[in-house]
Write a protein that holds these residues in place. Structure first.
Motif, mmCIF file in Angstrom:
data_model
loop_
_atom_site.group_PDB
_atom_site.id
_atom_site.type_symbol
_atom_site.label_atom_id
_atom_site.label_comp_id
_atom_site.label_asym_id
_atom_site.label_seq_id
_atom_site.Cartn_x
_atom_site.Cartn_y
_atom_site.Cartn_z
ATOM 1 N N HIS A 102 9.331 16.099 9.665
ATOM 2 C CA HIS A 102 10.257 15.656 9.220
ATOM 3 C C HIS A 102 11.664 14.154 9.890
ATOM 4 C CE1 HIS A 102 9.905 18.089 5.674
ATOM 5 N NE2 HIS A 102 10.197 18.720 6.541
ATOM 6 N N THR A 104 10.907 10.835 12.787
ATOM 7 C CA THR A 104 10.151 9.690 13.066
ATOM 8 C C THR A 104 9.935 9.779 14.981
ATOM 9 O OG1 THR A 104 11.254 8.284 11.299
ATOM 10 C CG2 THR A 104 10.283 7.329 13.661
ATOM 11 N N THR A 113 5.921 7.430 11.497
ATOM 12 C CA THR A 113 6.727 8.490 10.459
ATOM 13 C C THR A 113 6.443 9.634 9.775
ATOM 14 O OG1 THR A 113 8.591 5.998 10.223
ATOM 15 C CG2 THR A 113 8.884 8.755 8.710
ATOM 16 N N VAL A 115 5.501 11.912 6.997
ATOM 17 C CA VAL A 115 5.640 12.335 5.443
ATOM 18 C C VAL A 115 4.903 13.161 5.222
ATOM 19 C CG1 VAL A 115 5.969 11.305 3.133
ATOM 20 C CG2 VAL A 115 5.296 9.286 5.569
ATOM 21 N N HIS A 148 9.868 11.492 -2.608
ATOM 22 C CA HIS A 148 9.441 11.836 -0.909
ATOM 23 C C HIS A 148 8.372 10.468 -0.644
ATOM 24 C CE1 HIS A 148 9.654 12.515 3.737
ATOM 25 N NE2 HIS A 148 9.105 13.433 3.640
ATOM 26 N N ARG A 151 9.821 6.866 -1.233
ATOM 27 C CA ARG A 151 10.597 6.524 -1.030
ATOM 28 C C ARG A 151 10.333 5.791 0.765
ATOM 29 N NH1 ARG A 151 13.937 11.253 -2.410
ATOM 30 N NH2 ARG A 151 13.196 11.606 -1.077
ATOM 31 N N SER A 152 9.218 6.863 0.898
ATOM 32 C CA SER A 152 8.638 6.599 2.131
ATOM 33 C C SER A 152 7.736 5.231 2.505
ATOM 34 C CB SER A 152 8.400 8.011 2.519
ATOM 35 O OG SER A 152 8.880 9.101 2.957
ATOM 36 N N TYR A 153 6.358 4.967 1.454
ATOM 37 C CA TYR A 153 6.085 4.158 1.148
ATOM 38 C C TYR A 153 6.885 2.572 0.712
ATOM 39 C CZ TYR A 153 3.082 7.466 3.376
ATOM 40 O OH TYR A 153 2.119 8.709 4.170
#
Ligand SMILES: [Zn+2]
Ligand SMILES: [Zn+2]
Length: 255
Positions: A102, A104, A113, A115, A148, A151-153
């Motif tokens: 969780h 970076t 980062t 995921v 999640h 959001r992350s990509y």
């Protein structure tokens, strides 16, 4: 020279993704023997000593098989989650970095980062890697798309995205029933339609390269994967590449 990335091979028999920004060269996963890895690296004009670190996604053999041996032979640092480390006996490693999936972290000139993803491994993660204002997302080996992950990509310049199987081919294919359930389940692999659904909710404005990855040789066909994502890409100007098991794909440069 800018950021570029390539693959040693992609699929259930072995994976390995290279990303390089001219300063730092990272290898994500290594599912090949040392000998095979060296051969495949050579095809991309990379020598083992050029690799600054290996980032591992999870303990399945197609991602981790060659990691410990390669790391020992070439003194390569290895980054992985505590769960992945516990799940696989790796022996002595020259440099072991346990990561928080969780948070970076940096490796050389890359900001990495991790995921967390839903997959049937102990503590699996995938990665978004940034350098020089450019971000590359690697996303394979997950059973479904979570908020999640969505959001992350967002906003990647390049994305390696799993299109593992076609549900009908999986259903009618040769796998034993429990394996069909596993692959098609919530903690298995993304099918073509699920990959397309992710593209639907991602902002593709910055996306220049989409690489369809981890395509099953038994339960999918490149054309089916390509067709599945086509509607989501209408009007999109970038390049679409399909990674394969034997060759991966050649260097793609992000300038
Ligand atoms: Zn895999
Ligand atoms: Zn896996």
């Amino acid at each position: 020279m800018g950021v570029r990335f390539a693959s040693l091979g992609s699929g259930s028999k072995g994976n390995g993704t290279l990303i390089d920004d001219g300063n730092t060269c990272l290898l994500i996963d290594l599912g090949f023997t040392i000998k095979e890895a060296v051969r495949r690296l050579g095809r991309l004009d990379v020598s083992p000593a050029d690799i600054d670190a290996i980032l591992v996604t999870h303990e399945h053999a197609d991602h981790i098989h060659g990691v410990a041996g390669f790391a020992r032979k070439f003194s390569t640092p290895v980054y992985l989650t505590p769960g992945t480390y516990e799940a696989k006996t790796m022996g002595q490693l020259p440099e072991l970095r346990k990561i928080n999936c969780h948070s970076t972290f940096t490796v050389g000139s890359f900001e990495v980062t991790p995921v967390a993803v839903p997959h049937d491994a102990k503590e699996p993660c995938q990665y978004v890697l940034c350098s020089q204002g450019v971000s590359v997302g690697v996303l394979t080996d997950l059973g479904h798309i979570t908020p999640h992950v969505q959001r992350s990509y967002q906003g990647c310049d390049a994305l390696l995205l799993e299109c593992n199987h076609d549900p009908v081919m999986l259903e009618q294919g040769p796998y034993p029933y429990p394996l069909k359930r596993r692959v098609g389940g919530d903690y298995g692999h993304l099918n073509n339609a699920q990959a397309a659904e992710l593209l639907d909710v991602l902002d593709l404005v910055r996306l220049r390269h989409l690489v369809i990855s981890h395509i099953s040789e038994q339960n999918n066909q490149p054309d089916l994967a390509r067709e599945a994502v086509k509607p989501q890409l209408s009007g999109w100007q970038g390049s679409l590449v399909l990674a394969n098991q034997s060759e991966g794909f050649d260097w793609i440069s992000l300038g």
